[in-house]
Design a protein around this motif. Structure first.
Motif, PDB file in Angstrom:
ATOM      1  N   UNK A  23       0.840  -1.187   0.000  1.00 52.52           N
ATOM      2  CA  UNK A  23       0.000   0.000   0.000  1.00 52.52           C
ATOM      3  C   UNK A  23       0.875   1.237   0.000  1.00 52.52           C
ATOM      4  N   UNK A  24       0.587   2.137  -0.920  1.00 50.43           N
ATOM      5  CA  UNK A  24       1.365   3.366  -1.046  1.00 50.43           C
ATOM      6  C   UNK A  24       0.592   4.543  -0.462  1.00 50.43           C
ATOM      7  N   UNK A  28      -0.514   5.821  -6.952  1.00 49.17           N
ATOM      8  CA  UNK A  28       0.462   5.013  -7.682  1.00 49.17           C
ATOM      9  C   UNK A  28       0.327   5.206  -9.177  1.00 49.17           C
ATOM     10  N   UNK A  29      -0.747   5.898  -9.583  1.00 51.71           N
ATOM     11  CA  UNK A  29      -0.957   6.088 -11.010  1.00 51.71           C
ATOM     12  C   UNK A  29       0.211   6.836 -11.629  1.00 51.71           C
ATOM     13  N   UNK A  72      -3.797  -1.964  -8.251  1.00 53.87           N
ATOM     14  CA  UNK A  72      -5.133  -1.392  -8.192  1.00 53.87           C
ATOM     15  C   UNK A  72      -4.952   0.096  -7.928  1.00 53.87           C
ATOM     16  N   UNK A  73      -5.098   0.896  -8.973  1.00 56.97           N
ATOM     17  CA  UNK A  73      -4.864   2.332  -8.840  1.00 56.97           C
ATOM     18  C   UNK A  73      -5.842   2.993  -7.871  1.00 56.97           C
ATOM     19  N   UNK A  79       0.150  -5.692  -5.926  1.00 57.32           N
ATOM     20  CA  UNK A  79       0.088  -7.056  -5.411  1.00 57.32           C
ATOM     21  C   UNK A  79       1.136  -7.940  -6.087  1.00 57.32           C
ATOM     22  N   UNK A  80       1.601  -8.922  -5.342  1.00 63.09           N
ATOM     23  CA  UNK A  80       2.458  -9.959  -5.908  1.00 63.09           C
ATOM     24  C   UNK A  80       1.823 -11.301  -5.562  1.00 63.09           C
ATOM     25  N   UNK A  81       1.278 -11.957  -6.556  1.00 68.46           N
ATOM     26  CA  UNK A  81       0.704 -13.282  -6.370  1.00 68.46           C
ATOM     27  C   UNK A  81       1.784 -14.310  -6.632  1.00 68.46           C
TER      28      UNK A  81
END
Length: 115
Positions: A23-24, A28-29, A72-73, A79-81
């Motif tokens: 989470x930033x 993040x866009x 997810x902007x 995410x890293x799956x």
């Protein structure tokens, strides 16, 4: 100033899956790139996966086909799956953001792959 907070690290058995979140604090866009690096015990930090501003992705050869990266902007989250985890994936995973020539790092989340 951008702050990054990782979550999702855990102990998982070989072959298992985990999803890490970053989470930033800012949007993040506008980031040039965001991604995940990892550092295993006794080794240097290395790239795992990054996602560029246009949406293209880059993966380390060691994780190709097993890891996916997405963002997810609306939630300012990356995410890293991680699937088909191996013991050699054990490391502290760090979120990274690149913006305007500046590099920002989270504090890391520990992933341990062990039976």
């Amino acid at each position: 100033q951008v702050q990054l907070v990782e979550s999702g690290g855990a102990l998982v058995q070989p072959g298992g899956s985990l999803r890490l979140s970053c989470s930033a604090s800012g949007t993040i866009f506008s980031m040039d790139a965001m991604g995940w690096y990892r550092q295993a015990p006794g080794k240097e930090r290395e790239l795992a996966a990054i996602i560029l501003s246009g949406g293209s992705t880059v993966f380390a050869d060691s994780v190709k086909g097993r890891f996916t990266i997405s963002r997810d902007n609306r939630k300012n989250t990356v995410y890293l799956q991680m699937n088909s985890l191996k013991p050699e994936d054990t490391a502290v995973y760090y979120c990274h953001a690149h913006l305007g020539g500046m590099h920002y790092w989270g504090k890391g989340t520990l992933v341990t792959v062990s039976s």
